[in-house]
Scaffold this motif. Sequence first.
Motif, PDB file in Angstrom:
ATOM      1  N   UNK A 141       0.854  -1.391  -0.011  1.00 55.86           N
ATOM      2  CA  UNK A 141      -0.124   0.019   0.144  1.00 55.86           C
ATOM      3  C   UNK A 141       0.994   1.213   0.046  1.00 55.86           C
ATOM      4  N   UNK A 142       2.028   1.163  -0.232  1.00 56.69           N
ATOM      5  CA  UNK A 142       3.095   2.332  -0.342  1.00 56.69           C
ATOM      6  C   UNK A 142       2.452   2.737  -1.643  1.00 56.69           C
ATOM      7  N   UNK A 143       2.713   4.177  -1.577  1.00 59.34           N
ATOM      8  CA  UNK A 143       2.544   5.103  -2.733  1.00 59.34           C
ATOM      9  C   UNK A 143       2.196   6.580  -2.237  1.00 59.34           C
ATOM     10  N   UNK A 144       1.685   7.170  -3.407  1.00 61.93           N
ATOM     11  CA  UNK A 144       1.395   8.651  -3.163  1.00 61.93           C
ATOM     12  C   UNK A 144      -0.296   8.561  -3.121  1.00 61.93           C
ATOM     13  N   UNK A 145      -0.844   9.206  -2.048  1.00 63.36           N
ATOM     14  CA  UNK A 145      -2.171   9.318  -1.731  1.00 63.36           C
ATOM     15  C   UNK A 145      -2.689  10.562  -2.285  1.00 63.36           C
ATOM     16  N   UNK A 146      -3.752  10.574  -2.922  1.00 66.27           N
ATOM     17  CA  UNK A 146      -4.442  11.809  -3.328  1.00 66.27           C
ATOM     18  C   UNK A 146      -5.872  12.024  -2.974  1.00 66.27           C
ATOM     19  N   UNK A 147      -6.290  13.099  -2.631  1.00 67.60           N
ATOM     20  CA  UNK A 147      -7.819  13.405  -2.385  1.00 67.60           C
ATOM     21  C   UNK A 147      -8.117  14.188  -3.548  1.00 67.60           C
ATOM     22  N   UNK A 148      -9.452  13.931  -4.023  1.00 64.51           N
ATOM     23  CA  UNK A 148     -10.214  14.600  -5.087  1.00 64.51           C
ATOM     24  C   UNK A 148     -11.732  15.002  -4.784  1.00 64.51           C
ATOM     25  N   UNK A 149     -12.104  15.807  -5.440  1.00 63.23           N
ATOM     26  CA  UNK A 149     -13.366  16.284  -5.066  1.00 63.23           C
ATOM     27  C   UNK A 149     -14.325  16.701  -6.492  1.00 63.23           C
TER      28      UNK A 149
END
Length: 124
Positions: free
Chosen positions: A90-98
């Motif tokens: 689950x390593x990675x870049x986490x993004x939020x989006x709207x």
Amino acid sequence: QVQLVESGGGLVQAGGSLRLSCAASGRAFNGYAVGWFRQAPGKEREFVATISWSGAVTYYADSVKGRFTISRDNVKNRIYLQMNSLKSDETGVYYCAARDAVVPPRSNWEYDYWGQGTQVTVSS
């Protein structure tokens, strides 16, 4: 225009926990659904979780059900992702989006606004 800023990423051992935060600002944020996505090196961005404006509707990827919890505080314009029992893949870049939507989308192409991401590294 909506601006999103993620925070809370870092280095954690497998089995550990992190809480990500997404701060929203800009134009009126009322009615916006927010999703979390992640992208591992060399892989496509994938859906993690999403939440409706009211918080009444949430969806999760099968891989995170029972371990991750998405929530929001509309007074503070913040959306959270509590991640427990983290795994090394689950390593990675986490993004939020709207997106201004009643039903929170689960596809990345349906979102209009994105943050810059926060790095999560899970060591084995």
